[in-house]
Design an enzyme around this catalytic site. Structure first.
Site, PDB file in Angstrom:
ATOM      1  N   GLY A 295       0.845  -1.193   0.000  1.00 48.53           N
ATOM      2  CA  GLY A 295       0.000   0.000   0.000  1.00 48.53           C
ATOM      3  C   GLY A 295       0.873   1.232   0.000  1.00 48.53           C
TER       4      GLY A 295
ATOM      5  CB  CYS B  42       5.611   4.972  -3.571  1.00 49.63           C
ATOM      6  SG  CYS B  42       6.229   6.508  -2.849  1.00 49.63           S
TER       7      CYS B  42
END
Length: 446
Positions: A263, A266
């Site tokens: 998650g 980025c």
């Protein structure tokens, strides 16, 4: 050196603080006046270990300041760093509106030679567009000033960003100008004293390097989660497999931990953007598309395990959830598995008692407390009266809990571990039913 940074979010703030720590004079620009005021008073809007102390130290020393005055900031810096967000569009492509707005602002106010540096994660070719925007803004006011555009992607890990910046494993600089290379080398020299870590390449290769790095790491994570499903079906333990393959130096141990998927700000965004960029060029990236699909499916793996073990009847049940941030040492909940878990269980009629050491305020902002969601004062408070415990984030304080106390607090001794923190044999001896990721047939879900 005199440095201007547009954007005081995660990348801009860490970059500014670390450059100021090295003795540079840094001005961070932001359009949010309230945020600037809070930063100037030493209030840090994100959780990053050591950042608050560093910002306050350099603010007191006059080496870093925050402003909404873009004209003054542009006049200040030889280096003009663009570190604003590039959120995903609906189709997954990167939204460059903030980056290009900053480029125009720089062009409107530049009065002498400057180096414009794209620090934001941007698609290949963005530097060319930034150059055009700066030049057009100058032309509109009848000015003609020399400047250069450089690609200088960041490789900061949330939770270890200061260490990553102060002791980098590499600094990628995209430029075709020898003079600019030496100026960039001088800017980063305090962080490369042991040996030269500056990697100089053409601009487009530099822009692609950032996406390639994140896509490769995301691929490793999804690959291990795929293997975990195989391990469950053949009765193998993915943690032993991980040690076996990680010992191979060609593979290594980094990013091969199975769990509830990746998650943060980025990996999800950059994988989507790279898929979209390739598609726009007429190429369909089958590997990256699979990486994304596997990750989306993996975020709900604990929900599926819970449904199976409770026969799909979750209405009226209570579940303790340890961990809300997408990883430890941050309060970032962007694309966090916890959000998928909470939605999946509450939609089925269950109640969640959640706890996170750092991300509680951010969680309350994103998901206010309700009849189906409570926030607890500590991990044991969350477990009180719960029908099972779920673990979504591998915070250090969750690694060695008081299992005997947990047995007393939980209504039924079931642990669904999305981060494989514990030894299955040990938990069995304690009397728990333990459901982890890829650790034998007992954990199989479809």
């Amino acid at each position: 050196m005199r440095v201007t940074i547009f954007g005081s979010g995660y990348v801009g703030l860490v970059t500014g603080a670390c450059l100021a720590e090295a003795g540079n004079h840094v001005i961070c620009v932001d359009v949010d006046a309230d945020k600037v005021q809070r930063l100037s008073a030493g209030e840090i809007p994100i959780h990053e270990p050591g950042l608050d102390t560093m910002v306050r130290r350099n603010t007191d020393a006059g080496r870093i300041e925050f402003t909404t005055d873009a004209a003054r900031a542009v006049e200040h810096g030889l280096f003009q760093l663009i570190a604003v967000g590039t959120p995903p569009e609906e189709d997954g492509s990167a939204d460059l509106s903030h980056v290009l707005s900053v480029a125009r602002t720089i062009g409107q106010h530049m009065s002498r030679y400057s180096i414009v540096i794209t620090k934001s994660t941007v698609p290949v070719g963005t530097a060319d567009t930034v150059r055009e925007q700066v030049r057009e803004a100058m032309t509109a006011r009848g000015a003609s000033i020399d400047f250069d555009v450089v690609s200088n992607p960041e490789f900061l890990k949330e939770g270890a960003a200061i260490q990553d910046f102060m002791r980098p494993d590499r600094i990628v600089v995209g430029t075709d100008n020898a003079r600019v290379t030496e100026l960039m080398r001088a800017l980063y020299e305090p962080f490369t004293r042991n040996h030269d870590r500056l990697i100089v390449m053409d601009i487009r290769s530099s822009e692609l390097t950032k996406y390639a790095a994140n896509a490769m790491l995301a691929t490793k994570i999804s690959f291990m989660n795929e293997l975990a499903h195989v391990a469950e079906r053949v009765g193998a333990d993915i943690e032993k497999v991980r040690v076996g393959i990680g010992s191979d130096p060609r593979i290594g141990f980094g990013f091969i931990y199975p769990g509830t998927g990746y998650g943060g700000s980025c990996f999800p965004k950059d994988v989507k953007a790279l898929i979209r960029s390739a598609r726009a060029l007429g190429y369909e990236s089958e590997v990256l598309s699979a990486v994304e699909r596997v990750n989306e499916r993996q975020k709900s793996v604990l929900v599926r395990k819970v449904h199976r073990e409770f026969g799909g009847q979750l209405k009226g049940l209570t579940f303790a959830l340890w961990g809300l941030s997408f990883k430890p040492n941050t309060d970032d909940m962007r694309e966090a598995a916890s959000r998928v878990i909470i939605a999946g269980l509450t939609d089925a009629g269950a109640h969640i008692r959640a706890y996170d050491p750092v991300a509680m305020d951010e969680a309350r902002r994103l998901m206010p407390a309700s009849e189906s969601l409570s926030y607890c004062k500590d991990a044991y408070d969350a477990a009180k009266g719960a029908d099972a415990l779920l673990i979504a984030t591998e915070w250090q304080e969750f690694r060695s809990p008081d299992f005997e106390r947990l047995l007393e607090l939980l209504k039924t001794p079931r642990i669904f571990d999305g981060r494989n923190l514990y030894d299955p044999a040990m938990l069995t001896r304690f009397g728990f039913e333990y459901f982890a990721i890829g650790r034998g047939r007992r954990s199989i879900v479809t």
